[in-house]
Every structure is written in structure tokens, then in C-alpha cells.
Motif scaffolding. Structure first.
Motif, PDB file in Angstrom:
ATOM      1  N   VAL A  49       0.853  -1.180   0.000  1.00  0.00           N
ATOM      2  CA  VAL A  49       0.000   0.000   0.000  1.00  0.00           C
ATOM      3  C   VAL A  49       0.893   1.236   0.000  1.00  0.00           C
ATOM      4  N   GLU A  50       0.663   2.153  -0.965  1.00  0.00           N
ATOM      5  CA  GLU A  50       1.493   3.349  -1.114  1.00  0.00           C
ATOM      6  C   GLU A  50       0.619   4.601  -1.079  1.00  0.00           C
ATOM      7  N   PRO A  51       0.393   5.172   0.103  1.00  0.00           N
ATOM      8  CA  PRO A  51      -0.380   6.422   0.172  1.00  0.00           C
ATOM      9  C   PRO A  51       0.457   7.599  -0.305  1.00  0.00           C
ATOM     10  N   THR A  52      -0.113   8.406  -1.210  1.00  0.00           N
ATOM     11  CA  THR A  52       0.600   9.574  -1.728  1.00  0.00           C
ATOM     12  C   THR A  52      -0.009  10.881  -1.247  1.00  0.00           C
ATOM     13  N   ALA A 109      -3.456  -0.732  -8.584  1.00  0.00           N
ATOM     14  CA  ALA A 109      -4.702   0.028  -8.546  1.00  0.00           C
ATOM     15  C   ALA A 109      -4.448   1.354  -7.839  1.00  0.00           C
ATOM     16  N   ALA A 110      -5.205   2.372  -8.225  1.00  0.00           N
ATOM     17  CA  ALA A 110      -5.076   3.697  -7.608  1.00  0.00           C
ATOM     18  C   ALA A 110      -6.472   4.191  -7.243  1.00  0.00           C
ATOM     19  N   PHE A 111      -6.634   4.579  -5.985  1.00  0.00           N
ATOM     20  CA  PHE A 111      -7.936   5.024  -5.497  1.00  0.00           C
ATOM     21  C   PHE A 111      -7.834   6.445  -4.971  1.00  0.00           C
ATOM     22  N   ARG A 129      -4.188  -3.139   4.242  1.00  0.00           N
ATOM     23  CA  ARG A 129      -2.828  -3.462   4.648  1.00  0.00           C
ATOM     24  C   ARG A 129      -2.366  -4.702   3.891  1.00  0.00           C
ATOM     25  N   PRO A 130      -1.064  -4.905   3.754  1.00  0.00           N
ATOM     26  CA  PRO A 130      -0.572  -6.121   3.100  1.00  0.00           C
ATOM     27  C   PRO A 130      -1.165  -7.366   3.753  1.00  0.00           C
ATOM     28  N   GLY A 131      -1.634  -8.277   2.906  1.00  0.00           N
ATOM     29  CA  GLY A 131      -2.274  -9.487   3.396  1.00  0.00           C
ATOM     30  C   GLY A 131      -3.784  -9.425   3.341  1.00  0.00           C
ATOM     31  N   ASP A 132      -4.349  -8.192   3.261  1.00  0.00           N
ATOM     32  CA  ASP A 132      -5.804  -8.056   3.128  1.00  0.00           C
ATOM     33  C   ASP A 132      -6.241  -8.466   1.722  1.00  0.00           C
ATOM     34  N   ARG A 133      -7.557  -8.611   1.574  1.00  0.00           N
ATOM     35  CA  ARG A 133      -8.127  -8.902   0.261  1.00  0.00           C
ATOM     36  C   ARG A 133      -9.151  -7.830  -0.095  1.00  0.00           C
ATOM     37  N   LEU A 134      -9.096  -7.396  -1.367  1.00  0.00           N
ATOM     38  CA  LEU A 134     -10.048  -6.412  -1.870  1.00  0.00           C
ATOM     39  C   LEU A 134     -10.824  -7.012  -3.037  1.00  0.00           C
ATOM     40  N   ALA A 135     -12.120  -6.679  -3.105  1.00  0.00           N
ATOM     41  CA  ALA A 135     -12.964  -7.150  -4.210  1.00  0.00           C
ATOM     42  C   ALA A 135     -12.759  -6.207  -5.397  1.00  0.00           C
TER      43      ALA A 135
END
Length: 355
Positions: free
Chosen positions: A300-303, A320-322, A329-335
Motif C-alpha cells: 500500500v502506497e499512500p501519496t 490500482a489507484a484510489f 494493509r498487506p495481506g488483506d483482500r479487496l474485491a
């Protein structure tokens, strides 16, 4: 000011072809950026326009004149180099006026044009300083001023901002664009930084292996890249490419090698079962629990303005960019779900656009 026309241009170094039959038309007063990876021929092309490299075949016209055999000093172009190339023993004023002195202008004319140029670039208080007393940005302004003071038909920039830090690069590219808007001089700008090209140029020429891949306005190249190379080169973070097979039974989609269905809104070419590359830009992913495919978060890279997330979709790494600040966090899953209307489709073998 003048237009520049490049016709069937060729250049070889030994057995290596660096420029291979390039055709480019640059309109009077236009700002055109040449971009591409290292070794694509962009700096060589610029030096051929300047007269610093010989032409093996083809023609270059500037303002309706064929300039192939003209000496650099007779072409009425001014070049700004990456390394500034200032005379260390001369003051800023002397650096700015040296070319005019060589041309034989009167001292009063030189002083007037140097002062005008210094005022344009905010160098008025620095005219008596020497290059060692200047910051990197100030030195770059002096190098630009030395070109501007000559009032040439065209400006040629060869990666002029590469030696500056990130913050100063952003500032200087704004200044160069504003300067072009004021002067209206035809400008050819070489850079490896596609962000510079996107923000500064009226049109971009994308080069690869000595050939033109595509010419167009920045957003045209971003929204409708002609092939996978242009799609991957223009945009940061880069476009994601997911291999699969085109499925035209029912709603068009791409079936990935992992068995995932990726939606398509339209398709103009291609046959059912063809091997394709499904392209989607990082900002065109959404989080959709009802339709999305579970993707593992890697980094995860917050800018600040957005959150960039590196994920694994099946076995395929994607970015992906939101705009929203998501709690991941690393290890999580996103749909993860790609927007069908923003998808790009390319032939897997040749990389040509299919939609």
C-alpha cells in the motif's frame, strides 16, 4: 518562428539503425515532445534537426528551407542541453550575450536583448554572478536565456530538467510551458519523463527503436493508445496488462488464464478465442463486493492525493489507484473490479489495439 518537416529520415551508427524512416510534421509555434525509452533515437533526431548529426537519407525542412546540408549556425535554431554548458569564467550577462557578440551585433543591441531576456526569466538581479554562484534552477534559466536571446525560429531542448531535483523539475516545466505561451516559438523537447511530455506538450511523438509508434495530443495518447507499447509508456503508474482469451458468446469479456472474467463494453475487431491483452489503468479499478474478484494486497502506497495499491489478481500482479483513502494493509483482500467502459484491448501477438 517556423514549421519543421521531417521526411523519410534515416540514420545509422555502423551497422546499427538508430532512425528508420521517420516522418514528422511540426506546426509553426507548436510545442512537440519526443518521448521513448533509452536508445529509441529521440536525442539523435533532435541533434539531426540541430545539425549536430549528419543525415544518411531523407530531408529536414525548417520554415520551408531544406536544411540537410546547412551548418548548425546557419539553421537559425537554438539548443538547450542537459548539462547547461555555461562558460564558467563569464558572468550571467556575458553568457547570455556571447552568441550575439559572435554574430557581430552592436554592444547596445546586445545589452538591450540581454536585459529583456533576463527580465523575462527573472535573472535581472543575477547578471553579474558567475555560474558557480548559481543554483541548478538558475543555471538552467541562464541556459534557456542564452537560447531565447538569439530569437531563433525554433527551440530544441534535450532533456533540460534531468539534473534538477523533483520539486524544481515541476517548477521549471511550468516556467518553460508559460514561456512558450508568451513567445510562441516552435519548440521540440526531448524527454524520457512522460509526465513532462503530458503536462507541457501540444503533441507527443512516441518513439521506439527508431520508429514512430504514435503522434497525438497528450490525452489522445492516454485515452486511445494505438498499441500496447504506447499504452504502457504513457501514464504513471503504468497500465496493467492481463493476458487471456476474447470471449464473444453473450456479453463480451476476456477470460484470463486463471479463469477470471474481465468485462468489455465494446469490441470492434478480434475473433472469439483470440489471445489478447486486457489493459486497464490503475485508476479504473473499483472496489465492488457484489461483482469484484478477490485480490491479495501486496503493498500500500499512500501519496496523499490518492492511494496506490499493488495487488495479485489471480496470479497476475496489478496496480490500482484510489482517490479515497482506503483502509488496506498487506495481506488483506479487496474485491477488485475493472470498469468495462475504460478497458483497452490489444492483440497479444502484435500488441495492436482492438477496441
Amino acid at each position: 518562428m517556423a514549421s519543421i518537416h521531417v521526411r523519410k529520415l534515416f540514420k545509422q551508427f555502423g551497422s546499427t539503425s538508430v532512425i528508420r524512416g521517420i516522418d514528422i510534421d511540426i506546426r509553426d509555434g507548436e510545442f512537440v515532445a519526443l518521448v521513448g525509452p533509452s536508445g529509441c533515437g529521440k536525442s539523435t533526431l533532435l541533434r539531426m534537426i540541430a545539425g549536430l548529426e549528419s543525415i544518411d537519407d531523407g530531408e529536414i525542412e525548417l520554415g520551408g528551407r531544406r536544411i540537410n546540408d546547412m551548418a548548425p549556425r546557419d539553421r537559425d535554431v537554438a539548443m538547450v542541453f542537459q548539462n547547461y554548458a555555461l562558460y564558467p569564467h563569464m558572468t550571467v550577462a556575458q553568457n547570455l550575450g556571447f552568441g550575439l557578440k559572435i554574430q557581430g551585433l552592436q554592444a547596445d543591441d546586445i545589452e538591450r536583448r540581454v536585459q529583456q531576456t533576463a527580465d523575462t526569466l527573472g535573472l535581472g538581479a543575477l547578471l553579474q554572478r558567475r555560474p558557480r554562484q548559481l543554483s541548478g534552477g538558475q543555471r538552467q534559466r541562464v541556459a534557456m536565456g542564452r537560447a531565447i536571446v538569439r530569437q531563433p525560429q525554433a527551440f530544441l531542448f534535450d532533456e533540460p530538467l534531468s539534473n534538477l531535483d523533483a520539486k524544481l523539475r515541476v517548477q521549471m516545466r511550468t516556467e518553460i510551458k508559460a514561456l512558450h505561451q508568451r513567445l510562441g516559438t516552435t519548440t521540440v523537447y526531448v524527454t524520457h519523463d512522460q509526465a513532462e511530455a503530458m503536462t507541457m506538450a501540444d503533441r507527443i511523438v512516441v518513439l521506439k527503436d527508431g520508429l514512430v509508434e504514435q503522434i497525438g495530443a497528450p490525452l489522445e495518447l492516454y485515452d486511445r493508445p494505438r498499441n500496447a507499447f504506447v499504452a504502457g509508456f504513457i501514464g504513471s503508474p503504468a497500465m496493467n496488462f492481463i493476458p487471456g482469451r476474447l470471449q464473444l458468446d453473450g456479453a463480451p469479456h476476456v477470460l484470463t488464464d486463471d479463469g477470471l472474467r474481465l468485462p468489455l463494453a465494446n469490441i470492434s475487431r478480434g475473433l472469439h478465442g483470440d489471445r489478447v491483452l486486457y489493459g486497464t489503468r490503475p485508476e479504473h479499478f473499483t472496489i465492488d463486493p457484489s461483482r469484484g474478484t478477490s485480490a491479495d494486497v501486496i503493498v500500500v502506497e499512500p501519496t496523499g492525493s490518492e492511494t496506490q495499491v499493488a495487488l495479485r489478481l489471480g496470479t497476475q500482479p496489478v496496480m490500482a489507484a484510489f482517490r479515497d483513502r482506503i483502509a488496506a494493509r498487506p495481506g488483506d483482500r479487496l474485491a477488485l473490479w475493472p470498469l468495462a467502459g475504460e478497458a483497452h484491448l490489444f492483440d497479444a501477438a502484435g500488441g495492436q489495439r482492438l477496441n
